[in-house]
Design a protein around this motif. Structure first.
Motif, PDB file in Angstrom:
ATOM      1  N   THR A 144      77.193  48.409  58.205  1.00  0.00           N
ATOM      2  CA  THR A 144      77.402  46.996  58.232  1.00  0.00           C
ATOM      3  C   THR A 144      76.113  46.534  57.481  1.00  0.00           C
ATOM      4  N   LYS A 145      76.368  45.404  56.513  1.00  0.00           N
ATOM      5  CA  LYS A 145      75.338  44.781  55.744  1.00  0.00           C
ATOM      6  C   LYS A 145      74.756  44.179  56.885  1.00  0.00           C
ATOM      7  N   ILE A 146      73.197  44.155  56.604  1.00  0.00           N
ATOM      8  CA  ILE A 146      72.462  43.235  57.468  1.00  0.00           C
ATOM      9  C   ILE A 146      72.198  41.771  56.868  1.00  0.00           C
ATOM     10  N   VAL A 147      72.455  40.723  57.441  1.00  0.00           N
ATOM     11  CA  VAL A 147      72.827  39.571  56.734  1.00  0.00           C
ATOM     12  C   VAL A 147      71.642  38.707  57.280  1.00  0.00           C
ATOM     13  N   GLY A 148      70.763  37.866  56.518  1.00  0.00           N
ATOM     14  CA  GLY A 148      69.905  37.008  56.961  1.00  0.00           C
ATOM     15  C   GLY A 148      68.734  36.844  55.932  1.00  0.00           C
ATOM     16  N   GLU A 175      66.911  41.150  72.330  1.00  0.00           N
ATOM     17  CA  GLU A 175      68.048  40.435  73.326  1.00  0.00           C
ATOM     18  C   GLU A 175      69.260  41.253  73.048  1.00  0.00           C
ATOM     19  N   THR A 176      70.283  41.279  73.853  1.00  0.00           N
ATOM     20  CA  THR A 176      71.424  41.716  73.676  1.00  0.00           C
ATOM     21  C   THR A 176      72.222  41.033  72.446  1.00  0.00           C
ATOM     22  N   GLY A 177      72.969  41.917  71.584  1.00  0.00           N
ATOM     23  CA  GLY A 177      73.361  41.226  70.621  1.00  0.00           C
ATOM     24  C   GLY A 177      72.496  40.995  69.207  1.00  0.00           C
ATOM     25  N   THR A 178      71.383  41.239  69.479  1.00  0.00           N
ATOM     26  CA  THR A 178      70.541  40.861  68.314  1.00  0.00           C
ATOM     27  C   THR A 178      70.737  41.750  66.977  1.00  0.00           C
ATOM     28  N   GLY A 179      71.433  43.072  67.128  1.00  0.00           N
ATOM     29  CA  GLY A 179      71.569  44.040  65.918  1.00  0.00           C
ATOM     30  C   GLY A 179      70.530  45.137  66.252  1.00  0.00           C
ATOM     31  N   LYS A 180      70.136  45.732  67.517  1.00  0.00           N
ATOM     32  CA  LYS A 180      69.131  46.751  67.625  1.00  0.00           C
ATOM     33  C   LYS A 180      69.985  48.101  67.112  1.00  0.00           C
ATOM     34  N   GLU A 181      71.270  48.144  67.439  1.00  0.00           N
ATOM     35  CA  GLU A 181      71.950  49.534  66.984  1.00  0.00           C
ATOM     36  C   GLU A 181      71.906  49.252  65.461  1.00  0.00           C
ATOM     37  N   LEU A 182      72.232  48.181  64.952  1.00  0.00           N
ATOM     38  CA  LEU A 182      72.388  48.061  63.495  1.00  0.00           C
ATOM     39  C   LEU A 182      71.157  48.423  62.897  1.00  0.00           C
ATOM     40  N   PHE A 183      69.926  47.862  63.195  1.00  0.00           N
ATOM     41  CA  PHE A 183      68.430  48.291  62.738  1.00  0.00           C
ATOM     42  C   PHE A 183      68.451  49.904  62.806  1.00  0.00           C
ATOM     43  N   ARG A 326      74.742  31.211  57.647  1.00  0.00           N
ATOM     44  CA  ARG A 326      74.884  32.327  56.618  1.00  0.00           C
ATOM     45  C   ARG A 326      75.717  33.410  57.415  1.00  0.00           C
ATOM     46  N   LEU A 327      75.322  33.661  58.574  1.00  0.00           N
ATOM     47  CA  LEU A 327      75.919  34.770  59.381  1.00  0.00           C
ATOM     48  C   LEU A 327      77.370  34.252  59.611  1.00  0.00           C
ATOM     49  N   ALA A 328      77.726  33.072  59.838  1.00  0.00           N
ATOM     50  CA  ALA A 328      78.925  32.758  60.360  1.00  0.00           C
ATOM     51  C   ALA A 328      79.906  32.913  58.935  1.00  0.00           C
ATOM     52  N   ASN A 360      73.668  36.167  70.978  1.00  0.00           N
ATOM     53  CA  ASN A 360      73.044  36.301  69.828  1.00  0.00           C
ATOM     54  C   ASN A 360      74.211  36.670  68.591  1.00  0.00           C
ATOM     55  N   VAL A 361      73.898  37.622  67.708  1.00  0.00           N
ATOM     56  CA  VAL A 361      74.892  37.761  66.597  1.00  0.00           C
ATOM     57  C   VAL A 361      76.193  38.337  67.234  1.00  0.00           C
ATOM     58  N   ARG A 362      76.057  39.101  68.202  1.00  0.00           N
ATOM     59  CA  ARG A 362      77.469  39.676  68.602  1.00  0.00           C
ATOM     60  C   ARG A 362      78.612  38.269  69.088  1.00  0.00           C
ATOM     61  N   GLU A 363      77.917  37.400  69.700  1.00  0.00           N
ATOM     62  CA  GLU A 363      78.371  36.323  70.124  1.00  0.00           C
ATOM     63  C   GLU A 363      79.033  35.294  68.875  1.00  0.00           C
ATOM     64  N   LEU A 364      78.232  35.354  68.217  1.00  0.00           N
ATOM     65  CA  LEU A 364      78.527  34.552  66.895  1.00  0.00           C
ATOM     66  C   LEU A 364      79.837  34.981  66.298  1.00  0.00           C
ATOM     67  N   GLU A 365      79.743  36.487  66.063  1.00  0.00           N
ATOM     68  CA  GLU A 365      80.626  37.252  65.312  1.00  0.00           C
ATOM     69  C   GLU A 365      81.950  36.791  66.124  1.00  0.00           C
ATOM     70  N   HIS A 366      82.143  36.932  67.685  1.00  0.00           N
ATOM     71  CA  HIS A 366      83.208  36.847  68.152  1.00  0.00           C
ATOM     72  C   HIS A 366      83.850  35.582  68.025  1.00  0.00           C
TER      73      HIS A 366
HETATM   74  N1  LIG Z   1      71.771  40.776  60.709  1.00  0.00           N
HETATM   75  C1  LIG Z   1      73.128  40.946  60.991  1.00  0.00           C
HETATM   76  N2  LIG Z   1      73.971  40.966  59.798  1.00  0.00           N
HETATM   77  C2  LIG Z   1      75.193  41.421  60.102  1.00  0.00           C
HETATM   78  N3  LIG Z   1      75.831  41.656  61.287  1.00  0.00           N
HETATM   79  C3  LIG Z   1      74.878  41.702  62.322  1.00  0.00           C
HETATM   80  C4  LIG Z   1      73.656  41.445  62.358  1.00  0.00           C
HETATM   81  N4  LIG Z   1      73.002  41.384  63.606  1.00  0.00           N
HETATM   82  C5  LIG Z   1      73.992  41.862  64.236  1.00  0.00           C
HETATM   83  N5  LIG Z   1      75.081  42.284  63.615  1.00  0.00           N
HETATM   84  C6  LIG Z   1      76.425  42.471  64.162  1.00  0.00           C
HETATM   85  O1  LIG Z   1      76.727  41.937  65.414  1.00  0.00           O
HETATM   86  C7  LIG Z   1      77.080  42.947  66.527  1.00  0.00           C
HETATM   87  C8  LIG Z   1      75.873  43.344  67.539  1.00  0.00           C
HETATM   88  O2  LIG Z   1      74.978  44.097  66.822  1.00  0.00           O
HETATM   89  P1  LIG Z   1      74.409  45.575  67.703  1.00  0.00           P
HETATM   90  O3  LIG Z   1      75.267  46.239  68.407  1.00  0.00           O
HETATM   91  O4  LIG Z   1      73.494  46.151  66.621  1.00  0.00           O
HETATM   92  O5  LIG Z   1      73.470  44.662  68.717  1.00  0.00           O
HETATM   93  P2  LIG Z   1      72.573  45.342  70.079  1.00  0.00           P
HETATM   94  O6  LIG Z   1      71.335  44.557  69.743  1.00  0.00           O
HETATM   95  O7  LIG Z   1      72.538  46.811  69.952  1.00  0.00           O
HETATM   96  O8  LIG Z   1      73.438  44.575  71.217  1.00  0.00           O
HETATM   97  P3  LIG Z   1      73.366  45.369  72.558  1.00  0.00           P
HETATM   98  O9  LIG Z   1      71.991  45.053  73.301  1.00  0.00           O
HETATM   99  O10 LIG Z   1      74.388  44.335  73.384  1.00  0.00           O
HETATM  100  O11 LIG Z   1      73.609  46.652  72.485  1.00  0.00           O
HETATM  101  C9  LIG Z   1      77.594  44.193  65.742  1.00  0.00           C
HETATM  102  O12 LIG Z   1      78.785  44.000  65.480  1.00  0.00           O
HETATM  103  C10 LIG Z   1      76.710  43.868  64.387  1.00  0.00           C
HETATM  104  O13 LIG Z   1      77.397  44.479  63.232  1.00  0.00           O
END
Ligand SMILES: Nc1ncnc2c1ncn2[C@@H]1O[C@H](COP(=O)(O)OP(=O)(O)OP(=O)(O)O)[C@@H](O)[C@H]1O
Ligand SMILES: [Mg+2]
Length: 458
Positions: A144-148, A175-183, A326-328, A360-366
Motif C-alpha cells: 500500500t502506498k503511504i499517503v500523507g 495507536e490502533t489503525g495508525t499504520g504500524k504494519e504498513l510502516f 488527502r487520505l480520504a 485512526n486511518v483504518r477508521e477513515l478507510e472504513h
Molecule cells: N499513511 C497511510 N496511507 C495509506 N493507507 C494507510 C496509511 N496508514 C494506514 N493506512 C491503512 O490503514 C489501515 C490500517 O493500517 P495498519 O494495519 O498498518 O495499522 P496498525 O497500526 O497496524 O493497526 P492495529 O493497531 O489495529 O493493528 C490499513 O488498511 C492501511 O493500509
C-alpha cells in the motif's frame, strides 16, 4: 483417550453442583479448568484469560448463555463454545450453533461424549488458528502506498528509511489503525533484506504455547499432536524480517526465549536438543507504552532494550489533521468501483475534520468505503459518512484550543466512557439496543467496553 494436557476449559453453569462435579471430572482428565456460576463471571474470565473451550449453560440468572456466546464470538472468534442444554431447549441450542457455537450436548450429559466433543472442538480450533497463521505468512502482496504530506508523517517516513538502511531491530509504536504494519512493511521493502521473506505473527491472536511453536517450531513427538517436525517462523524468515505484531501481549514466560534469540540468533525447537541459528531482523509493533509496561513488570526491560534500538512512533490522525482530506481522497480513488470516484462536499470535509478518529486511518478507510456505497449521487454528504454521533458530539463539545491537546483527549475519553456506561445501564446492558442508540455498530461498542474495561457492576 489421550488428552492434551494444555487444554484450558471454562465451565459456566448456574447449577453449582453440576459445575463442581464437571470441574472435578475434567481436572481428573488433566485439563486446566475454571468454573463460574453466571454469564457475567464467564465474560470477566474470558477477558482475563485465554481458554480453548467454553462449556456454556443457556439459562442463567443475570447474563444469559446467549449473551456470553455473542461476547465470546466477538472477543475471541477461535474459542470453541459447547452449549449444555436441557432436552427441552434443543431448538434454542440449534439457534446458538447458528450463532457460532461449536456443538451442544444435552443434560444430563454423558461424560465420554462430552470428552469427545471437547477434543474435537480443540482440534478444530487448532486448524482454524493454523490456517490463520498460514494466511498470515504474507511475503508478497501489493504494498500500500503511504499517503500523507504532514510534517509529522514525513518525519516518520524519513526515520523509517534510516531504520531500513540499518540492520537494527525496530520497535514501532502507535495507536490502533495508525499504520504500524504498513510502516513495518515499508521498512522491510526499503532494506537490503527486501528480497527475503517478511513474516508476520500476531502475539495477541494466539495462545501462548502456539506462539512458541509457531516462532521456534517443534520436533516430532514433542507433544501429542506433533506428528512431524515443524519449522518455526524464525527459520522461515532467515535472511529476512520477522514482524511481531502486538508484541506487548507476549507472555512473560515466552519473553526470555525471544530475548535469547535477539541476543545471538539462537533458538531451539520445542522438544529439540540442538541449538539452531537464524539471521532475522525483528520489527515489533505495539499500541502500549512498553516502558510503562516494564515498570509494571509486564514486559522485560532487557527485551525492550534489545528491541527498541530504533523506536518509531507513528502519529495519530488527530495529530496530523492536515492529512485527513488527502487520505480520504486517496481512499475514494482507491476503493472506487468505477473510474470517476465520488467527491466530498465541503460540509462532508468539515465533518471529517471535526471528527476525532479514535480508530485512526483504518477508521477513515472504513468510513470512506461505506460512504462510497451509501452516497446516492456523485457527491458525498455528511450523512453518508455516518460518523458515530457519540464521538463527534463529545468532540465538538470541547473548545477549539482543547481539540488538539492531549488533556483534551484524555477528557474526551473520560466523557466517552461515562456516556457509554450510562447508556448501557439505562438499557440494562442490552448491547444491541445500546449500540443502536449510540449509532455505532455492535463491534465498536464491544471494543469500547473492552477498552474501558466496563463491567456490569461499575
Ligand atoms: N499513511 C497511510 N496511507 C495509506 N493507507 C494507510 C496509511 N496508514 C494506514 N493506512 C491503512 O490503514 C489501515 C490500517 O493500517 P495498519 O494495519 O498498518 O495499522 P496498525 O497500526 O497496524 O493497526 P492495529 O493497531 O489495529 O493493528 C490499513 O488498511 C492501511 O493500509
Ligand atoms: Mg496492526
Amino acid at each position: 483417550m489421550q488428552i492434551d494436557k494444555n487444554i484450558k476449559v471454562l465451565v459456566c453453569d448456574d447449577d453449582e453442583t453440576l459445575c463442581y462435579l464437571l470441574k472435578e471430572q475434567l481436572l481428573e482428565e488433566g485439563f486446566f479448568v475454571d468454573a463460574v456460576y453466571d454469564g457475567k463471571y464467564a465474560i470477566e474470565n474470558l477477558r482475563k484469560k485465554n481458554y480453548d473451550v467454553l462449556l456454556l449453560d443457556m439459562q442463567m440468572k443475570e447474563v444469559s448463555g446467549e449473551e456470553v456466546l455473542k461476547f465470546a464470538k466477538d472477543y475471541d472468534p477461535s474459542l470453541s463454545v459447547i452449549i449444555m442444554s436441557a432436552l427441552s431447549e434443543t431448538r434454542t441450542a440449534i439457534e446458538m450453533i447458528k450463532m457460532g457455537a461449536y456443538d451442544f450436548i444435552s443434560k444430563p450429559y454423558d461424560f465420554e461424549d462430552l470428552l469427545l466433543t471437547i477434543t474435537r472442538a480443540v482440534d478444530l480450533k487448532r486448524l482454524v488458528v493454523e490456517n490463520k497463521i498460514l494466511n498470515n505468512k504474507v511475503t508478497k502482496k501489493i504494498p500500500t502506498k503511504i499517503v500523507g504530506e504532514s510534517s509529522e508523517l514525513q518525519r516518520t517516513l524519513n526515520l523509517s528509511l534510516k531504520a531500513a538502511a540499518s540492520e537494527s531491530n525496530v520497535l514501532i509504536e502507535g495507536e490502533t489503525g495508525t499504520g504500524k504494519e504498513l510502516f513495518a512493511e515499508y521498512i522491510h521493502r526499503h532494506s537490503l533484506r527486501k528480497d527475503k521473506p517478511f513474516v508476520i505473527i500476531n502475539c495477541a491472536s494466539l495462545p501462548d504455547q502456539l506462539i512458541e511453536s509457531e516462532l521456534f517450531g517443534y520436533e516430532k513427538g514433542a507433544f501429542t499432536d506433533a506428528k512431524a517436525t515443524k519449522q518455526g517462523l524464525v527459520e522461515i524468515a532467515d535472511g529476512g524480517a520477522l514482524f511481531l505484531d502486538e508484541i506487548g501481549e507476549m507472555s512473560l514466560s515466552l519473553q526470555p526465549k525471544l530475548l535469547r534469540f535477539l541476543e545471538n540468533g539462537e533458538y531451539r525447537r520445542i522438544g529439540g536438543v540442538t541449538t539452531l541459528n537464524s539471521n532475522v531482523r525483528v520489527i515489533g509493533a505495539t499500541n502500549k507504552n512498553l516502558l510503562e509496561e516494564a515498570e509494571k513488570k509486564n514486559f522485560r526491560r532487557d527485551l525492550l532494550f534489545r528491541l527498541n534500538i530504533i523506536t518509531i512512533r507513528i502519529p495519530s490522525l488527530r495529530d496530523r489533521r492536515s492529512d485527513v482530506i488527502r487520505l480520504a481522497n486517496y481512499f475514494l480513488e482507491d476503493k472506487s468501483p468505477v473510474r470517476s470516484p465520488k467527491k466530498l462536499s465541503a460540509e462532508a470535509e468539515n465533518a471529517l475534520l471535526d471528527y476525532s478518529f479514535p480508530g485512526n486511518v483504518r477508521e477513515l478507510e472504513h468510513v470512506i468505503e461505506r460512504a462510497i456505497i451509501f452516497a446516492e449521487g456523485d457527491v458525498i454528504e455528511p450523512d453518508d459518512l455516518n460518523l458515530p454521533s457519540v464521538f463527534t458530539d463529545i468532540h465538538s463539545s470541547y473548545p477549539e484550543q482543547e481539540k488538539n491537546n492531549y488533556s483534551g483527549l484524555v477528557k474526551m475519553a473520560d466523557v466517552e466512557k461515562e456516556h457509554i456506561l450510562k447508556m448501557l445501564i439505562k438499557n440494562d446492558w442490552n448491547r444491541e439496543k445500546t449500540a443502536t442508540e449510540l449509532d455505532v455498530c455492535q463491534k465498536t461498542l464491544y471494543s469500547k467496553i473492552k477498552k474501558y474495561n466496563l463491567k456490569k457492576n461499575d
